[in-house]
Design a protein around this motif. Structure first.
Motif, PDB file in Angstrom:
ATOM      1  N   LEU A 795       0.942  -1.255   0.093  1.00 16.70           N
ATOM      2  CA  LEU A 795       0.019   0.028  -0.039  1.00 16.70           C
ATOM      3  C   LEU A 795       0.735   1.258   0.061  1.00 16.70           C
ATOM      4  CD1 LEU A 795       0.201   1.025   3.150  1.00 16.70           C
ATOM      5  CD2 LEU A 795      -1.555  -0.951   3.379  1.00 16.70           C
ATOM      6  N   ALA A 796       0.255   2.378  -0.572  1.00 16.12           N
ATOM      7  CA  ALA A 796       0.996   3.847  -0.628  1.00 16.12           C
ATOM      8  C   ALA A 796       0.298   4.483   0.438  1.00 16.12           C
ATOM      9  CB  ALA A 796       0.959   4.036  -1.985  1.00 16.12           C
ATOM     10  N   ARG A 797       0.864   5.199   1.495  1.00 13.74           N
ATOM     11  CA  ARG A 797       0.070   5.833   2.377  1.00 13.74           C
ATOM     12  C   ARG A 797       0.269   7.463   2.025  1.00 13.74           C
ATOM     13  NH1 ARG A 797      -1.553   3.229   6.883  1.00 13.74           N
ATOM     14  NH2 ARG A 797      -0.660   0.925   7.349  1.00 13.74           N
ATOM     15  N   GLY A 798      -0.576   8.304   2.601  1.00 11.98           N
ATOM     16  CA  GLY A 798      -0.553   9.551   2.434  1.00 11.98           C
ATOM     17  C   GLY A 798       0.374  10.271   3.423  1.00 11.98           C
ATOM     18  N   GLU A 799       0.052  11.608   3.635  1.00 12.52           N
ATOM     19  CA  GLU A 799       0.953  12.402   4.804  1.00 12.52           C
ATOM     20  C   GLU A 799       0.604  11.638   6.024  1.00 12.52           C
ATOM     21  OE1 GLU A 799       1.217  16.933   5.973  1.00 12.52           O
ATOM     22  OE2 GLU A 799       0.065  16.424   4.279  1.00 12.52           O
ATOM     23  N   GLN A 800       1.697  11.781   6.826  1.00 14.49           N
ATOM     24  CA  GLN A 800       1.435  11.040   8.194  1.00 14.49           C
ATOM     25  C   GLN A 800       0.840  11.887   9.031  1.00 14.49           C
ATOM     26  OE1 GLN A 800       5.154  11.039  10.292  1.00 14.49           O
ATOM     27  NE2 GLN A 800       4.325  10.075  12.122  1.00 14.49           N
ATOM     28  N   ASN A 801      -0.417  11.093   9.567  1.00 17.14           N
ATOM     29  CA  ASN A 801      -1.226  11.717  10.585  1.00 17.14           C
ATOM     30  C   ASN A 801      -2.071  13.059  10.124  1.00 17.14           C
ATOM     31  OD1 ASN A 801      -0.788   9.534  12.161  1.00 17.14           O
ATOM     32  ND2 ASN A 801       0.448  10.791  13.897  1.00 17.14           N
TER      33      ASN A 801
END
Length: 872
Positions: A795-801
């Motif tokens: 998976l590719a995650r977005g900006e942290q929190n």
């Protein structure tokens, strides 16, 4: 008062068999219960046999059971005046004989007595303002007749009221943490109040009670009291930021199952966390806060499940939460401090409890072996495969986690001479965390610790007192997990620790107290890391074994002065020096309050300075301020392998706390405490490789700020509760900009209340509203094709929190009913958290299944605790 009852069951059975329909009473009468017999305590049931003719008239009355000649005569006379419809047989009126009873009982008169507080007061040590907690106060009436009833029967009935019990001809109550006591329902007239403790002279006060309540101020004089001793009349030293919760409040807090550490989450400063998490205090990391039990740290606070802490609630006399800004006595911590103390009251008889509920079962016993020697022991075992399995299976599927835990406790206390108190305490815990399905490749974790400690406390004598605690603990963590069903590892940690804490108080002057001591902690760590590949052909498996051992010790001398220039002002100034023998630590040579301002040196030592001041504006208002810097050595010593990940020369983790507050006493029972804080943290450790627990870097920074409000309503006749509100923000940074922490909750509102009803009914409620936690969004999921043809997903995650979950809205409920006998109380209770789950639920966290490419969200289900507790 008395009752009449027609007992014709046996008559009906025999007569209906022969076709006879028994007579039915039309007019019932009650004989007068003579007051002189009530006062003598003469009661019982008079039984007669009544012959009813075919017209329904009483033809003959015969006495079949006698109680007293006067009651017998009254019953016979009353029976002759009763009116019946005649018996019928074969559709004709016939004469018949029936049994009849007249009950003369004091029960109804006793039931009319209410539980209003009639006598109350407090117990203070002579020559000071020190309130004596957990002391037995005894009320004994002078008259043999109370409320027109025998005194022994009245005392027996009053002993069922809240927080008082009967012992022989007296009522017994115990002072609370503020030295207060109360007696309920006692009558007007003369009485004697007595207090007996080993270290104080007996108190015997004779007085009388009129129409209004009586307030008593009892003064306890030490056996070896020196009338020329100079004792400060000013307030004792206080922490600048502190919240306390008593054992009664712990047991009544809804949704906490009577657990002392979960109960502190009803207070300000503590973020709402999922049940599997440790407390987050004022934005600090869970591992940065410490739990003390009877003066010695415990390695962790909660069992794996998060439902219960490692300390059974009933053995606790109280818990104090120090969220930040605490004095020099506490060190090697940059977060909050939770301090729990076990009950130290000296009981004259064996007492304890047995508690069985749907989560676990436990018991505790306490007794004086001899006059100066007291033994306490208890334990608790989780209910492993019943309700817990059912709920985790329902809410988490067939791979839901089943927690199993056990804890145990033992304490031996001995009072040596007049002022020396010695104790030996053993406390331990064991946890197992595994899946319901118990697949051998599924995650599995074992966690355990045992701690043996010795304590020596010397009460104040003239101008000094001291306390000393030594503890030896052994803890173990064994973890087994897999990833993608391809890669796995077993990681084991075993640690031995020796701890020493001393404190010496010197009351130099009437308004000056100097405290000093030393803390020592010696650690030895044994680690093992086993990595393996899981494949169809086991011959292709590769296994790498890495083991390491390391050890360190920390020595921290400290000193603190508390000065009262006037009765309305307290100034506290303290300092400590934390030294660690670790050669790869970077320390500083002067206290630091901002990141980057320290001048680093390789001696691995760090000074700290803490200061606070409070000023009493008037009888109702007080303001307070504090600041200090804090140092913390690495929680887990870093091993020397994996050079690519480990940064060998590491700095000490540091923090600075700035605190201010305002207190307002609105009335005797209503108070407000407002606090504001700003905390900074730096040199925070981070993992840079999730598959390697040793891969840590020490470059992170953090900061948190907030305003907290505690509106507290003290215990009244029918209610006790508080409102806790926290407006806060916490964030951290590693290599990029600051981002909100995982438990950053902008607003946290809790309303806690306990309602007390007649006949020993109690209802506890707790409402919560919390801003949703931040999390890192998933932008996309994509497949990965392996050489052997298998497909996994990444998976590719977005900006942290950068995204927040929905706010959490919960309601907790607790109801209990107690049945009190002379020396035994049976409580049936139901405690359930998050009962709004069917209507409103918010995801706590989510997990990604790399083999399927699916994301599963997890919620906090309502886990009810239904149980029975018998105290004796």
């Amino acid at each position: 008062m008395h009752k009449q009852t027609v007992f014709i069951v046996s008559f009906i059975v025999s007569t209906f068999a022969s076709g006879l329909i028994p007579p039915r009473i039309i007019t019932s009468l009650e004989p007068t219960y003579p007051p002189e017999l009530k006062m003598s305590g003469i009661e019982g049931t008079v039984a007669v046999s009544i012959l009813v003719d075919e017209l329904g008239e009483v033809e003959l009355v015969t006495l079949t059971k006698s109680v007293h000649k006067i009651l017998d005569s009254l019953s016979l006379e009353t029976a002759k005046k009763l009116k019946f419809s005649p018996a019928m047989m074969d559709e004709e009126w016939v004469a018949s004989e029936i049994p009849y009873e007249f009950e003369f009982s004091l029960k109804d008169d006793l039931e009319k007595l209410d539980d209003e507080i009639r006598i109350h007061g407090d117990l203070t040590r002579k020559g000071s303002v020190e309130k004596l907690a957990n002391r037995i106060v005894r009320y004994t009436p002078t008259d043999s007749v109370l409320f027109g009833l025998p005194a022994n029967r009245v005392i027996e009935h009053l002993g069922r009221f809240y927080k008082q019990s009967r012992e022989e001809k007296s009522l017994v109550a115990k002072t609370d943490s503020l030295g207060r006591f109360a007696f309920r329902g006692v009558p007007e007239g003369a009485f004697t109040i007595a207090v007996e403790t080993d270290e104080y002279k007996p108190i015997e006060l004779k007085s009388s009670l009129g129409d209004s309540n009586r307030v008593l101020a009892l003064i306890a004089e030490p056996i070896d009291f020196n009338p020329y001793e100079v004792v400060s009349t000013y307030r004792s030293a206080e922490q600048i930021s502190s919240y306390s919760i008593t054992s009664d409040q712990i047991s009544h807090a809804a949704g906490t199952s009577g657990d002392p550490i979960r109960a502190i989450q009803t207070l300000p400063s503590v973020a709402r966390t999922s049940r599997k998490s440790q407390p987050v205090i004022r934005g600090s990391r869970p591992e940065d806060s410490q739990l003390y039990f009877d003066g010695i740290e415990l390695p962790y606070m909660f069992h794996n499940s998060g439902f219960k802490s490692v300390i059974p609630g009933p053995i606790i006399s109280g818990v104090t939460l120090l969220p930040s800004g605490y004095g020099a006595y506490y060190g090697n911590s940059i977060g909050g401090v939770v301090s729990a103390t076990s009950d130290t009251i000296s009981h004259k008889r064996v007492n304890g409890y047995v508690d069985i509920n749907t989560l676990d079962m436990g018991g505790f016993v306490d007794a004086n072996v001899v006059k100066e020697l007291r033994l306490s022991a208890g334990g608790r075992l989780s209910e492993r495969f019943g309700l817990m399995k059912t709920y985790t299976d329902y809410f988490e599927g067939d791979k839901g986690i089943v927690p199993a835990y056990a804890d145990y406790f033992g304490k031996l206390q001995y009072r040596l001479f007049d002022r020396n108190n010695l104790n030996v305490t053993f406390i331990g815990s064991r946890d197992e965390l595994t899946t319901i399905r118990r697949d051998p490749w599924d995650p599995r974790e074992l966690k355990a610790f045992n701690r043996l400690s010795f304590g020596w406390v010397r009460d104040r004598e003239n101008n000094y007192s001291h306390e000393c605690y030594y503890g030896h603990s052994y803890s173990a963590i064994e973890a087994n997990n897999t990833e993608l069903n391809v890669y796995g590892q077993r990681y084991n940690t075993y640690a031995k620790r020796n701890l020493l804490r001393t404190k010496f108080n010197w009351f130099a002057k009437e308004n000056l107290t100097i405290s000093s001591g030393v803390h020592f902690s010696g650690n030895q760590l044994f680690e093992g890391l086993e990595r393996y590949w899981v494949a169809t052909d086991t011959s292709n498996d590769t296994i790498t074994q890495i083991t390491a051992t390391s050890g360190d010790f920390v020595v921290a001398p400290w000193v603190e002065a508390t000065y009262h220039p006037s009765e309305n002002l307290q100034i506290q100034l303290g300092g400590r020096y934390d030294y660690c023998n670790r050669s790869d630590l970077i320390g500083t040579w002067y206290p630091t309050f901002t990141p980057g301002s320290e001048k680093a040196t390789h001696h691995a030592g760090d000074p700290a300075i803490r200061s606070s001041v409070w000023y009493q504006i008037d009888k109702k208002q007080r303001i307070k301020f504090g600041l200090g810097n804090y140092n913390q050595f690495p929680k887990q010593p870093i091993s020397s392998y994996e050079d690519i990940y480990v940064r060998h020369v590491i700095p000490t983790t540091k923090a600075a706390h700035y605190t201010s507050g305002y207190e307002l006493q609105l009335s005797e029972k209503l108070e407000i405490d407002v606090q504001a804080y700003y905390n900074r943290r730096w040199n925070l450790p981070y993992l840079i490789d999730a598959t390697n627990p040793q891969s840590q870097v020490y470059t992170g920074k953090g900061k948190s700020k907030g305003i907290e409000l505690l509106l507290k309503r003290g215990r009244t006749e029918h209610f006790e509760g508080w409102l806790a509100y926290s407006l806060s923000h916490s964030e951290e940074k590693t290599f990029a900009d600051y981002v909100p922490t995982d438990n950053d909750q902008t607003q946290n509102i809790q309303v806690v209340g306990t309602f007390y009803f007649p006949k020993k009914w109690e209802i506890g409620t707790r409402g919560l509203y919390t801003t949703g936690n931040p999390y890192t969004p998933i932008d996309s999921i994509y497949p990965i094709q392996a050489e052997n043809g298998t497909t996994s997903y990444a998976l590719a995650r977005g900006e942290q929190n950068s995204v927040r979950r929905d706010p959490s809205v919960q309601f907790n409920f607790r109801v209990s009913k107690s049945f009190v006998k002379t020396r035994r109380t049976t409580e049936i209770y139901l405690d359930c958290g998050n009962i709004l789950y069917p209507l409103y639920k918010t995801a706590e966290f989510h997990s990604f299944d790399a083999s399927k490419g699916t994301v599963t969200e997890y919620y906090e289900p309502p886990i009810p605790s239904l149980g029975v507790k018998v105290s004796f």
